[in-house]
Design an enzyme around this catalytic site. Structure first.
Site, PDB file in Angstrom:
ATOM      1  N   ASP A 125       0.819  -1.221   0.000  1.00  0.00           N
ATOM      2  CA  ASP A 125       0.000   0.000   0.000  1.00  0.00           C
ATOM      3  C   ASP A 125       0.850   1.269   0.000  1.00  0.00           C
ATOM      4  O   ASP A 125       0.403   2.313   0.469  1.00  0.00           O
ATOM      5  CB  ASP A 125      -0.914   0.003   1.231  1.00  0.00           C
ATOM      6  CG  ASP A 125      -0.127  -0.067   2.533  1.00  0.00           C
ATOM      7  OD1 ASP A 125       0.941  -0.709   2.555  1.00  0.00           O
ATOM      8  OD2 ASP A 125      -0.572   0.523   3.535  1.00  0.00           O
ATOM      9  N   THR A 168       5.908   7.196  -1.630  1.00  0.00           N
ATOM     10  CA  THR A 168       6.773   6.157  -1.051  1.00  0.00           C
ATOM     11  C   THR A 168       7.259   5.186  -2.128  1.00  0.00           C
ATOM     12  O   THR A 168       8.426   4.774  -2.122  1.00  0.00           O
ATOM     13  CB  THR A 168       6.029   5.401   0.067  1.00  0.00           C
ATOM     14  OG1 THR A 168       5.633   6.359   1.041  1.00  0.00           O
ATOM     15  CG2 THR A 168       6.896   4.364   0.732  1.00  0.00           C
ATOM     16  N   LYS A 172      -5.371   0.939   2.427  1.00  0.00           N
ATOM     17  CA  LYS A 172      -4.829   1.922   3.365  1.00  0.00           C
ATOM     18  C   LYS A 172      -5.717   3.166   3.283  1.00  0.00           C
ATOM     19  O   LYS A 172      -5.930   3.712   2.192  1.00  0.00           O
ATOM     20  CB  LYS A 172      -3.395   2.288   2.961  1.00  0.00           C
ATOM     21  CG  LYS A 172      -2.746   3.261   3.941  1.00  0.00           C
ATOM     22  CD  LYS A 172      -2.174   4.503   3.300  1.00  0.00           C
ATOM     23  CE  LYS A 172      -1.059   4.289   2.339  1.00  0.00           C
ATOM     24  NZ  LYS A 172       0.200   3.894   2.956  1.00  0.00           N
ATOM     25  N   LYS A 196      -6.440  -0.195   6.687  1.00  0.00           N
ATOM     26  CA  LYS A 196      -5.260   0.036   7.520  1.00  0.00           C
ATOM     27  C   LYS A 196      -5.075   1.511   7.806  1.00  0.00           C
ATOM     28  O   LYS A 196      -5.316   2.351   6.941  1.00  0.00           O
ATOM     29  CB  LYS A 196      -4.005  -0.474   6.811  1.00  0.00           C
ATOM     30  CG  LYS A 196      -2.745  -0.306   7.642  1.00  0.00           C
ATOM     31  CD  LYS A 196      -1.481  -0.538   6.832  1.00  0.00           C
ATOM     32  CE  LYS A 196      -0.803   0.782   6.517  1.00  0.00           C
ATOM     33  NZ  LYS A 196       0.538   0.644   5.932  1.00  0.00           N
ATOM     34  N   GLU A 213      -2.767   0.051  13.522  1.00  0.00           N
ATOM     35  CA  GLU A 213      -1.301   0.019  13.437  1.00  0.00           C
ATOM     36  C   GLU A 213      -0.639   1.179  14.182  1.00  0.00           C
ATOM     37  O   GLU A 213      -0.471   2.260  13.618  1.00  0.00           O
ATOM     38  CB  GLU A 213      -0.843   0.042  11.962  1.00  0.00           C
ATOM     39  CG  GLU A 213       0.679  -0.033  11.841  1.00  0.00           C
ATOM     40  CD  GLU A 213       1.208  -0.021  10.410  1.00  0.00           C
ATOM     41  OE1 GLU A 213       0.399   0.121   9.472  1.00  0.00           O
ATOM     42  OE2 GLU A 213       2.423  -0.135  10.241  1.00  0.00           O
ATOM     43  N   LYS A 219      -1.650  -4.372  14.352  1.00  0.00           N
ATOM     44  CA  LYS A 219      -0.382  -4.409  13.597  1.00  0.00           C
ATOM     45  C   LYS A 219       0.657  -3.578  14.342  1.00  0.00           C
ATOM     46  O   LYS A 219       0.791  -2.381  14.103  1.00  0.00           O
ATOM     47  CB  LYS A 219      -0.613  -3.862  12.182  1.00  0.00           C
ATOM     48  CG  LYS A 219       0.660  -3.769  11.341  1.00  0.00           C
ATOM     49  CD  LYS A 219       0.362  -3.575   9.871  1.00  0.00           C
ATOM     50  CE  LYS A 219       1.628  -3.331   9.085  1.00  0.00           C
ATOM     51  NZ  LYS A 219       1.450  -3.450   7.639  1.00  0.00           N
ATOM     52  N   GLY A 253       9.094  -2.727   9.591  1.00  0.00           N
ATOM     53  CA  GLY A 253       9.656  -1.493  10.125  1.00  0.00           C
ATOM     54  C   GLY A 253      11.098  -1.160   9.788  1.00  0.00           C
ATOM     55  O   GLY A 253      11.684  -0.301  10.435  1.00  0.00           O
ATOM     56  N   SER A 287       2.577  -8.738   8.540  1.00  0.00           N
ATOM     57  CA  SER A 287       1.945  -7.808   7.601  1.00  0.00           C
ATOM     58  C   SER A 287       3.076  -6.931   7.097  1.00  0.00           C
ATOM     59  O   SER A 287       3.157  -5.750   7.396  1.00  0.00           O
ATOM     60  CB  SER A 287       0.869  -6.970   8.303  1.00  0.00           C
ATOM     61  OG  SER A 287       0.331  -6.019   7.399  1.00  0.00           O
ATOM     62  N   GLY A 289       5.777  -5.029   4.644  1.00  0.00           N
ATOM     63  CA  GLY A 289       5.914  -4.287   3.389  1.00  0.00           C
ATOM     64  C   GLY A 289       7.300  -4.549   2.847  1.00  0.00           C
ATOM     65  O   GLY A 289       7.517  -5.439   2.010  1.00  0.00           O
ATOM     66  N   ARG A 290       8.271  -3.818   3.411  1.00  0.00           N
ATOM     67  CA  ARG A 290       9.645  -3.936   2.912  1.00  0.00           C
ATOM     68  C   ARG A 290      10.199  -5.347   3.011  1.00  0.00           C
ATOM     69  O   ARG A 290      10.835  -5.841   2.081  1.00  0.00           O
ATOM     70  CB  ARG A 290      10.550  -2.949   3.670  1.00  0.00           C
ATOM     71  CG  ARG A 290      10.375  -1.533   3.203  1.00  0.00           C
ATOM     72  CD  ARG A 290      10.906  -0.539   4.209  1.00  0.00           C
ATOM     73  NE  ARG A 290      10.009  -0.382   5.349  1.00  0.00           N
ATOM     74  CZ  ARG A 290      10.246   0.420   6.385  1.00  0.00           C
ATOM     75  NH1 ARG A 290      11.357   1.133   6.412  1.00  0.00           N
ATOM     76  NH2 ARG A 290       9.370   0.538   7.363  1.00  0.00           N
TER      77      ARG A 290
HETATM   78  P1  13P Z   1       6.963  -2.376   6.665  1.00  0.00           P
HETATM   79  O1  13P Z   1       6.813  -3.854   6.902  1.00  0.00           O
HETATM   80  O2  13P Z   1       7.906  -2.048   5.553  1.00  0.00           O
HETATM   81  O3  13P Z   1       7.238  -1.635   7.946  1.00  0.00           O
HETATM   82  O4  13P Z   1       5.570  -1.867   6.136  1.00  0.00           O
HETATM   83  C1  13P Z   1       4.435  -2.304   6.733  1.00  0.00           C
HETATM   84  C2  13P Z   1       3.396  -1.271   6.644  1.00  0.00           C
HETATM   85  O5  13P Z   1       2.337  -1.510   6.110  1.00  0.00           O
HETATM   86  C3  13P Z   1       3.658   0.035   7.249  1.00  0.00           C
HETATM   87  O6  13P Z   1       2.464   0.728   7.393  1.00  0.00           O
END
Ligand code: 13P
Length: 337
Positions: A23, A28, A96, A136, A177, A219, A262, A289, A291-292
Site C-alpha cells: 500500500d 513512497t 490503506k 489500515k 497500526e 499491527k 519497520g 503484515s 511491506g519492505r
Molecule cells: P513495513 O513492513 O515495511 O514496515 O511496512 C508495513 C506497513 O504496512 C507500514 O504501514
C-alpha cells in the site's frame, strides 16, 4: 455485522498465512523505484503490483493484501480489477485509508499525528463497494530526546480508535497500526517501555469508542533495539520482550496480531516472527503484515523488467514468512532457495 467482522479478521490471520503490505503511497513507491532505476509512472506501478499479485502460489501463504487507493481501482495487465483478481485467489483485498503522518501541532521534535478522518465514513462505503474488506491506518510514534510525548501517543490512539469504529460501522475490519519507529539509537528497554505505553493507550481508546476487539487485527512493531543502538538485542530477546509486552496489553479477544517489519532485514523479520511462534502459548495468532521485508527482494529482482525473477523472489519470502507464522521456519531453508 459482528459475525462478518469476526470472520474476516479470522481469515486475515489464517494459520500459515499473513498479509502483504503493498500500500505504498505514490510518494513512497517513488523512493523504492528510484533505487532500482524505474520511473514512477502509473503503468509501472500497475506492472509492479501485477507481478506481485499474479505470483503463482503466493496465495498459499498470503491471507490478504493491503492496497493503495490507486491500486484498488486499477486493473491487472490482463484487464481484471485488482480486488477481483485477489478475491478469486482467496486473498482478501484491503485498503490503506489514512492520509499520512503530519507534524503534530505543539508536539516534540519530529512528532506526528496521522490524518484522514474527515470524509472517511463516505470513503469507506466507496472502498467496500470496490471490494475492500479490511483497512489500515498507521500511527507513528517517534523515540528521541523528549519524545514520545503523552500528547503524541494520546492523539494518535484517539485517531486510531475513531478510524477503527468508522471501519466497523461500514463492515470493514480495521488493522490498527501503532508503529513505534526503530530508527533511533535507543536500547531495546526503551522500545519495550514505549511500546507498552502506546498499546495501553490504544486499547483504552478502542474501549471508549466501542470497537469490537473480535473484529480487528493489531499491527504493532516488534520490541527491538533502535537501529543506531550500539548493542543489538538477539532474536530470542526480541521475541521474549515482544511477547511480554503483548501479553500485558493486548486482550485475548483480538483474533490476531500481524507485525510490521519497520526496516528490519528480510531474514531477521522472518526469524523474529518464527521465534515468537516457537515460544507460543499466546491467545492470538501471530503473523506478518510486512511491506519492505516481503517486497525488497522481489523489487530488486524485478527491476522493472524481470517478471519471473520478481515472482520467484516474492514467492520465496512469502513462503518463508508463512512458515514463520507457524513457527516452522529454519535458516537452512533460506540457503536452499
Ligand atoms: P513495513 O513492513 O515495511 O514496515 O511496512 C508495513 C506497513 O504496512 C507500514 O504501514
Amino acid at each position: 455485522m459482528e459475525k462478518i467482522l469476526h470472520e474476516t479478521a479470522l481469515a486475515m490471520v489464517a494459520p500459515g498465512k499473513g498479509l502483504l503490505a503493498a500500500d505504498e503511497s505514490t510518494g513512497t513507491i517513488k523512493k523504492r523505484f528510484d533505487k532500482i532505476g524505474v520511473e514512477n509512472t502509473e503503468p509501472n506501478r500497475q506492472a509492479y503490483r501485477d507481478m506481485l499479485f499474479t505470483t503463482p502460489g503466493f496465495e498459499q501463504h498470503t491471507s490478504g493484501v493491503i492496497l493503495f487507493e490507486e491500486t484498488l481501482f486499477q486493473k491487472s495487465l490482463a484487464g481484471q480489477p485488482f480486488p477481483q483478481l485477489l478475491a478469486a485467489k482467496g486473498v482478501v483485498p484491503g485498503i490503506k485509508v489514512d492520509k499520512g503522518a503530519h507534524a503534530l501541532p505543539g508536539g516534540g521534535a519530529d512528532e506526528t499525528i496521522t490524518e484522514g478522518l474527515d470524509g472517511l465514513r463516505e470513503r469507506l462505503l466507496k472502498y467496500r463497494e470496490a471490494g475492500a474488506r479490511f483497512a489500515k491506518w498507521r500511527a507513528v510514534i517517534t523515540i528521541g530526546p523528549g519524545a514520545p510525548t503523552y500528547d503524541c501517543i494520546h492523539t494518535n490512539a484517539h485517531a486510531l480508535a475513531r478510524y477503527a469504529a468508522l471501519c466497523q460501522e461500514a463492515g470493514i475490519v480495521p488493522i490498527v497500526e501503532p508503529e513505534v519507529l526503530m530508527d533511533a539509537d535507543n536500547t531495546i528497554e526503551v522500545c519495550e517501555h514505549v511500546t507498552e505505553w502506546v498499546l495501553a493507550e490504544v486499547f483504552q481508546e478502542l474501549y471508549y469508542q466501542k470497537v469490537l476487539l473480535e473484529g480487528m487485527v493489531l499491527k504493532p512493531n516488534m520490541v527491538v533495539s533502535g537501529i543506531k543502538c550500539p548493542t543489538q538485542a538477539g532474536v530470542q530477546e526480541v521475541a521474549e520482550r515482544t511477547l511480554k509486552v503483548l501479553k500485558r496489553r493486548v486482550p485475548a479477544a483480538v483474533p490476531g496480531i500481524a507485525f510490521l517489519s519497520g526496516g528490519q532485514g528480510d531474514e531477521l523479520a522472518t526469524a523474529h516472527l518464527d521465534a515468537m511462534n516457537k515460544i507460543g502459548g499466546v491467545p492470538w495468532k501471530l503473523t506478518f503484515s510486512y511491506g519492505r521485508a516481503l517486497q525488497a527482494a522481489a523489487l530488486k529482482a524485478w527491476s522493472g523488467k524481470n517478471v519471473e525473477a520478481g515472482k520467484q523472489a516474492h514467492l520465496h519470502r512469502a513462503k518463508m514468512n508463512g512458515l514463520a507464522a507457524l513457527g516452522k521456519w529454519d535458516k537452512s531453508l533460506e540457503k536452499a532457495a
